[in-house]
Scaffold this motif. Structure first.
Motif, short mmCIF file in Angstrom:
data_model
loop_
_atom_site.label_atom_id
_atom_site.label_comp_id
_atom_site.label_asym_id
_atom_site.label_seq_id
_atom_site.Cartn_x
_atom_site.Cartn_y
_atom_site.Cartn_z
N VAL A 1 28.94 50.22 23.07
CA VAL A 1 28.96 49.86 24.48
C VAL A 1 30.40 49.66 24.92
CG1 VAL A 1 28.21 48.22 26.24
CG2 VAL A 1 26.74 48.72 24.26
N GLN A 2 30.78 50.35 25.97
CA GLN A 2 32.11 50.15 26.54
C GLN A 2 31.96 49.50 27.90
OE1 GLN A 2 34.11 53.97 26.47
NE2 GLN A 2 34.91 53.56 24.43
N LEU A 3 32.78 48.49 28.13
CA LEU A 3 32.71 47.73 29.37
C LEU A 3 34.06 47.80 30.06
CD1 LEU A 3 30.87 44.59 27.96
CD2 LEU A 3 29.86 46.50 29.21
N GLN A 4 34.03 48.04 31.35
CA GLN A 4 35.26 48.15 32.13
C GLN A 4 35.18 47.15 33.28
OE1 GLN A 4 37.97 50.21 31.49
NE2 GLN A 4 38.98 49.05 33.10
N ALA A 5 35.99 46.10 33.19
CA ALA A 5 36.00 45.06 34.21
C ALA A 5 37.06 45.34 35.26
CB ALA A 5 36.24 43.70 33.58
N SER A 6 36.79 44.92 36.48
CA SER A 6 37.75 45.09 37.57
C SER A 6 37.49 44.02 38.63
CB SER A 6 37.63 46.48 38.18
OG SER A 6 36.33 46.68 38.70
N GLY A 7 38.42 43.91 39.56
CA GLY A 7 38.23 43.02 40.69
C GLY A 7 39.01 41.73 40.64
N GLY A 8 39.71 41.47 39.56
CA GLY A 8 40.49 40.26 39.49
C GLY A 8 41.69 40.32 40.42
N GLY A 9 42.34 39.18 40.56
CA GLY A 9 43.51 39.11 41.42
C GLY A 9 43.72 37.70 41.90
N LEU A 10 44.40 37.60 43.02
CA LEU A 10 44.73 36.30 43.59
C LEU A 10 43.73 35.95 44.68
CD1 LEU A 10 46.76 33.94 43.76
CD2 LEU A 10 48.00 35.30 45.46
N ALA A 11 43.20 34.75 44.61
CA ALA A 11 42.28 34.27 45.63
C ALA A 11 42.73 32.89 46.08
CB ALA A 11 40.85 34.21 45.09
N GLN A 12 42.45 32.58 47.31
CA GLN A 12 42.74 31.25 47.82
C GLN A 12 41.56 30.33 47.58
OE1 GLN A 12 43.92 31.62 51.95
NE2 GLN A 12 46.08 31.64 51.36
N ALA A 13 41.83 29.10 47.30
CA ALA A 13 40.76 28.13 47.13
C ALA A 13 39.89 28.12 48.39
CB ALA A 13 41.34 26.74 46.89
N GLY A 14 38.59 28.19 48.18
CA GLY A 14 37.66 28.22 49.29
C GLY A 14 37.36 29.61 49.80
N GLY A 15 38.05 30.60 49.26
CA GLY A 15 37.81 31.98 49.66
C GLY A 15 36.70 32.61 48.85
N SER A 16 36.88 33.89 48.51
CA SER A 16 35.89 34.58 47.70
C SER A 16 36.55 35.73 46.96
CB SER A 16 34.73 35.09 48.55
OG SER A 16 35.18 36.06 49.46
N LEU A 17 35.90 36.12 45.89
CA LEU A 17 36.37 37.23 45.06
C LEU A 17 35.17 37.78 44.32
CD1 LEU A 17 39.23 38.44 44.37
CD2 LEU A 17 39.15 37.08 42.29
N LYS A 18 35.14 39.08 44.10
CA LYS A 18 34.01 39.69 43.40
C LYS A 18 34.52 40.52 42.24
CE LYS A 18 29.68 42.17 44.25
NZ LYS A 18 28.84 42.83 45.28
N LEU A 19 34.00 40.20 41.07
CA LEU A 19 34.33 40.96 39.87
C LEU A 19 33.23 41.95 39.57
CD1 LEU A 19 35.55 38.06 37.54
CD2 LEU A 19 36.84 39.33 39.27
#
Length: 118
Positions: A1-19
């Motif tokens: 099984v190969q897994l490829q993660a993406s979507g990280g970065g800088l987020a502000q507290a109270g904001g949102s981010l999706k991995l």
């Protein structure tokens, strides 16, 4: 099984981010997918996990009500929606997969860094 993660970065507290994490395997071989994280100087911890059929989810107490794990079986992808992140959520996030019949998560993605600023 190969897994490829993406979507990280800088987020502000109270904001949102999706991995996102794409799995390159026939999905019928998977039983669970999960997100773990490891902050500097700390041990890796389980953030959330989901059964491949989407029926069961489990969350760490620290993210309950803020993070949501989901999967898209058509895209062989698992997601982690991070709402209202806090600076203490800053870590490298890893996706992991458990194949059917296995006890432990045996396949890991490369990790994606999430930094939450105040």
């Amino acid at each position: 099984v190969q897994l490829q993660a993406s979507g990280g970065g800088l987020a502000q507290a109270g904001g949102s981010l999706k991995l996102s994490c794409a799995a390159s395997v026939r999905t019928f071989t998977l039983s669970r997918l999960a997100w773990f994280r490891q902050a500097p100087g700390k041990e890796r911890e389980l953030v959330a996990q989901i059964t491949w059929n989407g029926v069961t989810t489990v969350y760490a107490d620290s993210v309950k009500g803020r993070f949501t794990i989901s999967r898209d079986s058509a895209k062989n992808t698992v997601y982690l929606q991070m709402n209202s992140p806090k600076p203490e959520d800053t870590a490298v996030y890893y996706c992991a997969a458990k194949v059917s019949g296995a006890i432990n998560f045996s396949s890991w993605g490369q990790g994606t860094l999430v930094t939450v600023s105040r």
